[in-house]
Design an enzyme around this catalytic site. Structure first.
Site, short mmCIF file in Angstrom:
data_model
loop_
_atom_site.label_atom_id
_atom_site.label_comp_id
_atom_site.label_asym_id
_atom_site.label_seq_id
_atom_site.Cartn_x
_atom_site.Cartn_y
_atom_site.Cartn_z
N ASN A 43 -9.80 -0.61 0.09
CA ASN A 43 -8.51 -0.59 -0.03
C ASN A 43 -8.40 -0.07 -1.06
OD1 ASN A 43 -5.54 -0.70 0.48
ND2 ASN A 43 -5.73 -0.91 2.93
N HIS A 73 -3.35 6.74 3.45
CA HIS A 73 -3.31 6.05 3.22
C HIS A 73 -5.28 5.31 3.12
CE1 HIS A 73 -4.17 2.14 1.38
NE2 HIS A 73 -3.60 0.82 2.60
N CYS A 125 0.90 -1.51 -0.11
CA CYS A 125 0.08 -0.18 0.32
C CYS A 125 0.65 1.12 -0.15
CB CYS A 125 -1.05 0.19 0.90
SG CYS A 125 -2.34 -1.55 1.53
#
Length: 334
Positions: A291, A261, A113
């Site tokens: 996500n 994030h 990520c």
């Protein structure tokens, strides 16, 4: 060295939208359960005939248009992904072939990520050695292809998406569509702690010695120790943001918008509390996308621009954490 700028940006999410109620029909969960624990209301899924490279191409073409460039102008193609089309060849090479950036250097980088932030640091180094370079950095993920749809603790969290930026050494003019102005990359800082790798894994590599005809095992899909990831994420995000601001002689009062994030609303809120940032300065869009890993932050930048949260003159702090365990932060000045 002339200041490095994001000269164009493009984003793409698949048309297929999966709501929490859709998931409740296939796994033991509910909209209330998911929203209360994650803040996620929906996520997007690639079509059966669509791969991560296809999503990346669509985002890349929009970024090139925003920058006023053609595919043939690109000298480097970097793809941040941990869900590549293949182990080999790289998704960057596949994407390059579909775009027509023939001859451009192309490779993948996997920081999970944190991939987009890592990509900014890599691009900064490439531009330092070759100031004439025009770098296409793409974050593209196909996480729904690696979800165990029987595991309600993980399948609710992730979605597919892609975003791309064009990076140049110097400001080549006002972008045409998405960005309000070319964003200067003031600084970027990244780190990792490989001791924590078992906390989040996605299989399909060579650690598992598969033979023809063997069924895939559970480790083929994403596996995560959520509580431990939460604690490490909050600490690492807060710490790297503070370190980056300090070394640039700035405080959080100097930041107009923080784009973390988009993994879990509880993590975002905990980091905002630690940094003493008001909710008006913290950007959130995970309710719609879930996500999206390496695509998360550039998708956030795109949405923030469209919503008017980023304007010419804005100073934006971005930060991410991911499997590995990796983390990073960057300062952008529009």
């Amino acid at each position: 060295m002339t200041a490095i700028h994001i000269q164009g940006l493009g984003t793409y999410v698949p048309a297929k939208r999966i709501t929490n109620d859709d998931l409740a029909s296939r796994v033991d969960t509910s909209d209330e359960w998911i929203v209360s624990r994650t803040g996620i209301k929906a996520r997007h899924m690639l079509a059966d005939d669509e791969n991560g490279s296809d999503a990346g191409v669509k985002a890349a073409l929009l970024a090139l248009e925003d920058a006023g460039l053609e595919p043939g102008d690109i000298t480097h193609v970097l793809t941040a992904t941990c869900t590549p089309d293949y182990l080999c060849p790289s998704t960057a090479c596949i994407l390059s072939g579909k775009l027509g950036t023939h001859g451009a250097m192309a490779f993948d980088l996997n920081a999970a990520c944190t991939g987009f932030v890592y990509g900014l640091d890599v691009a900064r180094g490439l531009l330092a050695g070759n100031p004439d370079a025009k770098i296409l950095l793409v974050g593209s993920e196909a996480f729904t292809r690696r979800m165990n749809w029987n595991d309600r603790t993980t399948c609710i969290l992730f979605g597919d998406g892609a975003a791309a930026v064009v990076l140049t050494d110097g400001d080549a003019g006002t972008p045409r569509a998405c960005l309000p102005s070319a964003a200067r990359l003031r600084d970027v800082q990244c780190g990792a702690d490989g001791r924590q790798y078992p906390l989040l894994t996605v299989g399909g590599g060579t650690a598992r010695n598969y033979r023809p005809g063997d069924p895939v095992q559970d480790d083929f899909y994403l596996q995560m120790q959520g509580r431990e990831v939460f604690k490490l994420a909050v600490r690492s995000l807060s710490s790297v943001c503070a370190q980056l601001l300090e070394r640039n002689g700035l405080s959080l009062d100097d930041v107009d918008l923080f784009i973390p994030h988009q993994a879990n609303l509880r993590i975002i809120e905990a980091v905002g509390d630690r940094l003493k940032l008001g909710a008006d300065k913290v950007f959130v869009n995970l309710d719609e996308y879930g996500n999206t890993s390496a695509a998360s932050i550039p998708l956030g930048i795109g949405d923030a621009c469209r919503q008017g949260r980023i304007r010419a003159g804005s100073r934006v702090l971005i930060s991410a954490f991911g499997g590995g365990f990796t983390w990073g932060a960057a300062l952008l000045e529009f």
